[in-house]
Design an enzyme around this catalytic site. Structure first.
Site, PDB file in Angstrom:
ATOM      1  N   ASP A 116       0.838  -1.193   0.000  1.00 10.90           N
ATOM      2  CA  ASP A 116       0.000   0.000   0.000  1.00 10.90           C
ATOM      3  C   ASP A 116       0.882   1.256   0.000  1.00 10.90           C
ATOM      4  OD1 ASP A 116      -3.029   0.819   0.458  1.00 10.90           O
ATOM      5  OD2 ASP A 116      -1.894   2.000   1.915  1.00 10.90           O
ATOM      6  N   HIS A 282      -7.000  -6.957  -0.156  1.00 10.78           N
ATOM      7  CA  HIS A 282      -5.926  -5.977  -0.240  1.00 10.78           C
ATOM      8  C   HIS A 282      -4.713  -6.302   0.632  1.00 10.78           C
ATOM      9  CE1 HIS A 282      -3.998  -2.077  -0.547  1.00 10.78           C
ATOM     10  NE2 HIS A 282      -4.193  -1.819   0.734  1.00 10.78           N
TER      11      HIS A 282
END
Length: 302
Positions: A116, A282
């Site tokens: 991320d 994610h």
């Protein structure tokens, strides 16, 4: 004068020690460290801290010297003001912190994995300091400039915080501050596809950090920089390719994997790119830690 302070044993990363690093010029950085062997830097994303590596770092420490810092503005690291154009949270500035840390630890060249926001810091680190980065794994991201340039309704809906957090101070800070726990829980649950991957103790640790208004402001500054000065930096070296081998991994059930040809986006930015999808959302390191460990061992050469 630059130096280190011992904090104690990590309550989340088994076998790791927590330390603070105070550079000559830059914010104080909290980090966890353990292991022996080749150095491996782990950079977390939003809304996590270095604790996100708790399921993989202890196993990696059997083969590597593992260093997992909190990014500036996150966790227990210092939270400097953003400054003009949010420059203190440009990925160029954020990348200088782990570089200074690794150099001070005696690791002028190292491997890095970034998830991320940490992946975006790693991307800039590899561009600005190519001699420092030996190999780089990027978790569930496409390049920032690519994602903004290809924005459509699907992306703007799924990743609404990319457009909410960049709003001028104090709008997002005030709205999130009304109920930080609600925002954090919805954010994590909205990106996770493996139930229970973020166990209650980990969530409470993330929430402890998120309850600090300075953390929430720093996070907004991070995103504001990404939508402004970071794009300027990306445009200025658009023709520069990452020299280090890149291993891109993403969640098959996540937004990035569903909206982008991830390998193709990174082959526009790097000389050598490999990678694949994992069956999760994610947060690969929390949802599929064993599969991620296998990928890391193969790519980083355990």
């Amino acid at each position: 004068m630059a130096g280190f302070t011992d904090i104690g044993a990590s309550p989340f990363l088994d076998g790791f020690a927590l330390r603070d690093f105070r550079p000559d010029d830059g914010p104080r950085i909290r980090f966890a460290i353990a292991g022996q062997g080749k150095p491996l830097l782990l950079l977390h994303g939003h809304p996590q801290t270095h604790v996100t590596w708790r399921k993989v770092a202890p196993a990696l420490a059997r083969d590597f010297t593992v260093i997992a810092p909190d990014l500036r503005g996150y966790g227990d690291s210092e939270k400097p003001g953003g400054g003009p154009a949010h420059i203190a949270y440009s990925k160029r500035e954020m990348a200088r912190d782990p570089l200074a840390l690794m150099t001070a630890l005696g690791h002028p060249r190292f491997a890095v994995a970034g998830h991320d926001r940490g992946g975006r810091v790693a991307h800039r680190l590899a561009l600005d300091h190519p001699d420092a980065v030996a190999r780089m794994a990027l978790l569930d991201i496409a390049p920032t400039a690519t994602m903004y340039a290809r924005t459509d309704k699907a992306f703007a809906t799924r990743y609404f915080w990319w457009f909410f957090l960049i709003q001028p101070f104090p709008l997002p800070e005030t709205m999130i501050g009304a109920d930080p726990a609600f925002f954090l829980r919805r954010h994590i649950e909205g990106q996770t596809r493996v139930p229970g991957a973020t166990e209650p103790a980990a969530f409470e640790e993330y929430l402890r950090c998120y309850m600090d208004p300075a953390t929430r402001h720093a996070i907004c500054e991070d995103y504001r920089a990404a939508a402004g000065v970071d794009l300027e930096h990306d445009a200025s070296d658009a023709d520069t390719r990452i020299r280090a081998p890149v291993h891109a991994l993403w969640g098959a059930q996540g937004t990035v994997g569903q909206l982008y040809d991830v390998l193709a986006t990174w082959r526009e930015k790097a000389v050598t790119v490999t990678g694949r999808a994992l069956d999760c959302g994610h947060t690969l390191q929390e949802e599929r830690p064993e599969a991620l460990l296998e990928e890391f061992r193969r790519f980083f050469g355990a």
